[in-house]
Design an enzyme around this catalytic site. Structure first.
Site, mmCIF file in Angstrom:
data_model
loop_
_atom_site.group_PDB
_atom_site.id
_atom_site.type_symbol
_atom_site.label_atom_id
_atom_site.label_comp_id
_atom_site.label_asym_id
_atom_site.label_seq_id
_atom_site.Cartn_x
_atom_site.Cartn_y
_atom_site.Cartn_z
ATOM 1 N N PRO A 99 0.822 -1.211 0.000
ATOM 2 C CA PRO A 99 0.000 0.000 0.000
ATOM 3 C C PRO A 99 0.857 1.262 0.000
ATOM 4 O O PRO A 99 2.020 1.212 0.407
ATOM 5 C CB PRO A 99 -0.794 -0.092 1.307
ATOM 6 C CG PRO A 99 -0.472 -1.378 1.925
ATOM 7 C CD PRO A 99 0.597 -2.063 1.155
ATOM 8 N N LYS A 104 8.303 2.372 0.604
ATOM 9 C CA LYS A 104 8.995 1.763 -0.535
ATOM 10 C C LYS A 104 10.081 2.700 -1.073
ATOM 11 O O LYS A 104 11.227 2.290 -1.276
ATOM 12 C CB LYS A 104 7.977 1.412 -1.633
ATOM 13 C CG LYS A 104 6.952 0.388 -1.167
ATOM 14 C CD LYS A 104 5.976 0.009 -2.247
ATOM 15 C CE LYS A 104 4.980 1.100 -2.550
ATOM 16 N NZ LYS A 104 4.111 1.450 -1.416
ATOM 17 N N THR A 105 9.704 3.941 -1.284
ATOM 18 C CA THR A 105 10.675 4.921 -1.774
ATOM 19 C C THR A 105 11.810 5.072 -0.765
ATOM 20 O O THR A 105 12.990 5.097 -1.120
ATOM 21 C CB THR A 105 9.984 6.276 -1.990
ATOM 22 O OG1 THR A 105 8.813 6.064 -2.783
ATOM 23 C CG2 THR A 105 10.904 7.250 -2.687
ATOM 24 N N HIS A 318 -11.788 -13.762 15.268
ATOM 25 C CA HIS A 318 -11.975 -14.361 13.947
ATOM 26 C C HIS A 318 -10.676 -15.028 13.483
ATOM 27 O O HIS A 318 -10.658 -16.213 13.148
ATOM 28 C CB HIS A 318 -12.412 -13.268 12.954
ATOM 29 C CG HIS A 318 -12.629 -13.772 11.574
ATOM 30 N ND1 HIS A 318 -13.871 -13.917 11.013
ATOM 31 C CD2 HIS A 318 -11.749 -14.173 10.625
ATOM 32 C CE1 HIS A 318 -13.744 -14.382 9.786
ATOM 33 N NE2 HIS A 318 -12.456 -14.543 9.514
ATOM 34 N N GLU A 319 -9.598 -14.275 13.503
ATOM 35 C CA GLU A 319 -8.318 -14.839 13.067
ATOM 36 C C GLU A 319 -7.854 -15.922 14.032
ATOM 37 O O GLU A 319 -7.259 -16.919 13.626
ATOM 38 C CB GLU A 319 -7.251 -13.748 12.950
ATOM 39 C CG GLU A 319 -7.548 -12.690 11.892
ATOM 40 C CD GLU A 319 -7.813 -13.278 10.513
ATOM 41 O OE1 GLU A 319 -7.268 -14.353 10.192
ATOM 42 O OE2 GLU A 319 -8.593 -12.666 9.771
HETATM 43 P P1 ADP Z 1 5.789 4.633 -0.442
HETATM 44 O O1 ADP Z 1 6.905 4.859 -1.417
HETATM 45 O O2 ADP Z 1 5.679 3.224 0.017
HETATM 46 O O3 ADP Z 1 4.480 5.162 -0.903
HETATM 47 P P2 ADP Z 1 7.309 6.475 1.058
HETATM 48 O O4 ADP Z 1 8.605 5.769 1.171
HETATM 49 O O5 ADP Z 1 7.219 7.514 0.019
HETATM 50 O O6 ADP Z 1 6.143 5.448 0.874
HETATM 51 O O7 ADP Z 1 6.944 7.080 2.490
HETATM 52 C C1 ADP Z 1 6.545 8.393 2.642
HETATM 53 C C2 ADP Z 1 7.066 8.939 3.953
HETATM 54 O O8 ADP Z 1 6.454 8.267 5.040
HETATM 55 C C3 ADP Z 1 8.541 8.729 4.133
HETATM 56 O O9 ADP Z 1 9.265 9.786 3.591
HETATM 57 C C4 ADP Z 1 8.689 8.649 5.640
HETATM 58 O O10 ADP Z 1 8.714 9.930 6.201
HETATM 59 C C5 ADP Z 1 7.392 7.992 6.065
HETATM 60 N N1 ADP Z 1 7.542 6.541 6.184
HETATM 61 C C6 ADP Z 1 6.893 5.601 5.447
HETATM 62 N N2 ADP Z 1 7.240 4.369 5.804
HETATM 63 C C7 ADP Z 1 8.158 4.496 6.780
HETATM 64 C C8 ADP Z 1 8.913 3.562 7.555
HETATM 65 N N3 ADP Z 1 8.786 2.238 7.390
HETATM 66 N N4 ADP Z 1 9.786 4.054 8.479
HETATM 67 C C9 ADP Z 1 9.914 5.379 8.656
HETATM 68 N N5 ADP Z 1 9.234 6.297 7.961
HETATM 69 C C10 ADP Z 1 8.353 5.887 7.037
HETATM 70 ZN ZN ZN Z 2 -11.561 -15.386 7.906
HETATM 71 MG MG MG Z 3 6.670 6.184 -2.966
#
Ligand code: ADP
Ligand code: ZN
Ligand code: MG
Length: 511
Positions: A99, A104-105, A318-319
């Site tokens: 999600p 991810k970024t 449930h789980e």
């Molecule tokens: P995605 O690429 O999965 O949509 P991003 O990496 O762009 O998410 O996350 C956006 C912001 O949310 C990041 O810059 C950070 O500030 C925060 N964030 C998201 N996930 C994490 C995480 N696992 N640990 C720390 N900060 C997070």
């Molecule tokens: Zn179920």
């Molecule tokens: Mg992203």
């Protein structure tokens, strides 16, 4: 006089018309200039030049599993010889999916930072806009630059923008060209090159399978929303360097209140809390600021993702019901993990693995599988005396098993030696009624059995639910410790075979 007046008017008009014309020309020039100006702007500077990432592992929390996998890439980038000597092939294309806002970024940047590689990032959506052929040439350029400046990480965000399945409609030639170019570049890698491509997508199921073939994005890593411990760790990252009123703020509580929220949303909460404290002209952030921020962020979410305490309880039972049934039907499946952390549109899920892949199942095993799948709904009934709409996916699975048993495999009590598929044979109305009855008989019987077993084993059910409420995710060892004293009661005395089975709430299947 009249002539003069006329000429004056004409001159006057000409002057203004001319002026208007000039303004128009100027406006069009401006528009053109602006359009051209847009081009470099949609090509971010780091697309062509690459940059050094400043995000390190310490900025990412709550995604330990993915991080572990990505360490391999970092190791390779740091010391490729070590792997080459062993003849090991390190994946060149990794896909991070999950999600939005789960990090991810952030992970891609951290990989680049930790491995000291140049970071080239681009959003796939910027490849498919504007002019024909531009997307493909941008991809070519991006890869060429990255190769020249290896070691490098190429990060392609929103991969679905070019890689959505060619569904006929809504997919144009431009996207096709761009996708093809991307495939060409991915295939063009040689073993020794220190370039790793990372893609990100919110919807892996929509991606063109061509992208996921071996040699391309062949390693796919789910980046799920964080569990309780993960959320607390993320809150710590985002309050680092912020003045917290430590007598007052309890991040563990905030973590508990934010089940289902992503890292991005948690970061947002921390920021809002700081803003709120600033507005009060306070020097430190208090718990009240967090409470306020939490409400504000949750209210702003399009779809409500935070479960109420009551819903969490129902979900935990449930789980827990699935998990306990899985244990009781021991010979059929091994439970790997059960969680009440929502993912996608799945509220929670229980994940089973068979000991090995098998293709033959006995009737008893199939019945056991139905019992496990109905364990969630049955637990709701046993514990709360009423059921929710959270079992749609389970019911579908059970219906499918029972249908196959009766229609295709001759596994009902009365129909044992013929198929009952109307598409192959003309079935009489009586036969159709019979098979529907048999199907209902099987599913209802499995449900009754699930209810009976849960009533009998209420204590372990309560234990599992309580543990789930506390930790949100239980792995196999933790679960086993909770059901140590419960003997399996499977009706399948001897296992012949079980396919991979996953019981999940409505929505996608866990990987
Ligand atoms: P995605 O690429 O999965 O949509 P991003 O990496 O762009 O998410 O996350 C956006 C912001 O949310 C990041 O810059 C950070 O500030 C925060 N964030 C998201 N996930 C994490 C995480 N696992 N640990 C720390 N900060 C997070
Ligand atoms: Zn179920
Ligand atoms: Mg992203």
């Amino acid at each position: 006089m009249v002539g003069h007046w006329f000429q004056d008017a004409a001159n006057f008009a000409m002057t203004y018309l001319g002026l208007a014309f000039l303004v128009l020309v100027a406006f069009m020039c401006w528009l053109l200039w602006k359009t051209m100006g847009m081009m470099p702007r949609t090509t971010p500077a780091n697309l062509v030049h690459g940059s050094k990432s400043k995000t390190s592992w310490s900025d990412v929390a709550g995604v330990e599993e993915v991080r572990g996998e990505l360490m391999e890439v970092v190791d390779f980038m740091r010391d490729p010889k070590r792997f080459e000597r062993l003849g090991a092939k390190v994946p060149k294309g990794l896909l991070l999916y999950g999600p939005p806002g789960t990090g991810k970024t952030l992970l891609a940047k951290a990989v680049a930072y930790e491995s000291g590689a140049n970071f080239y990032s681009a959003s796939a959506s910027s490849f498919v806009e504007m002019f024909a052929g531009l997307g493909a040439s941008r991809i070519r350029k991006l890869f060429a630059e990255a190769r020249k400046n290896a070691p490098a990480i190429i990060f392609i965000d929103e991969l679905d923008a070019v890689g959505a399945q060619r569904s006929g409609h809504g997919f144009n030639r431009e996207q096709d060209q761009t996708l093809n170019q991307l495939l060409v570049e991915l295939d063009g890698f040689e073993g020794a090159e220190q370039v790793v491509v990372m893609g990100a997508s919110n919807r892996i199921q929509d991606l063109d399978p061509a992208l996921l073939r071996p040699g391309r994005f062949d390693r796919q890593l789910l980046v799920p929303p964080p569990d309780l411990a993960g959320r607390e760790a993320i809150l710590r990252v985002h309050t680092r360097g912020k003045p917290l009123n430590l007598d007052d703020v309890d991040l563990a509580t905030v973590a508990r209140q934010t089940s289902g929220l992503t890292g991005a949303e948690l970061a947002n909460i921390c920021n809002e809390a700081a803003i709120k404290a600033g507005r009060r002209s306070d020097v430190s952030i208090s718990q009240a600021d967090f409470d306020w921020a939490l409400e504000r962020v949750v209210a702003g979410l399009q779809q409500r993702k935070v479960l109420t305490e009551k819903e969490r309880r129902i979900l935990a039972y449930h789980e827990g019901g699935h998990a306990l049934m899985g244990h009781l039907m021991g010979s059929v499946m091994e439970l790997q993990k059960v969680t009440i952390v929502s993912r996608g549109n799945a509220l929670g899920y229980a994940f089973y693995l068979p000991e090995e892949d098998r293709y033959l199942h006995t009737k008893e095993e199939l019945v056991d599988r139905m019992i496990v799948a109905l364990g969630g709904r049955a637990a709701e009934e046993v514990v709360f005396g009423r059921v929710t709409n959270g079992a749609a996916n389970d019911l579908e699975k059970v219906t499918e098993i029972a249908r196959s048993m009766v229609f295709e495999w001759g596994m009902s009590d009365t129909v044992t030696s013929r198929t009952m598929r109307a598409d192959n044979y003309a079935l009489s109305e009586a036969s159709k009624r019979l098979r529907d009855e048999e199907q209902a008989h099987l599913t209802d019987g499995a449900y009754e059995e699930a209810v009976r077993l849960l009533r009998k084993h209420r204590a372990p059910l309560d234990r599992i639910a309580a543990a789930l409420l506390e930790k949100e995710t239980l792995v196999r060892e933790e679960l086993q410790a909770l059901v140590e004293d419960v003997e399996p009661e499977s009706s399948a005395s001897e296992t012949v075979g079980v396919p991979r089975v996953v019981a999940s709430e409505p929505g996608e299947l866990p990987a």
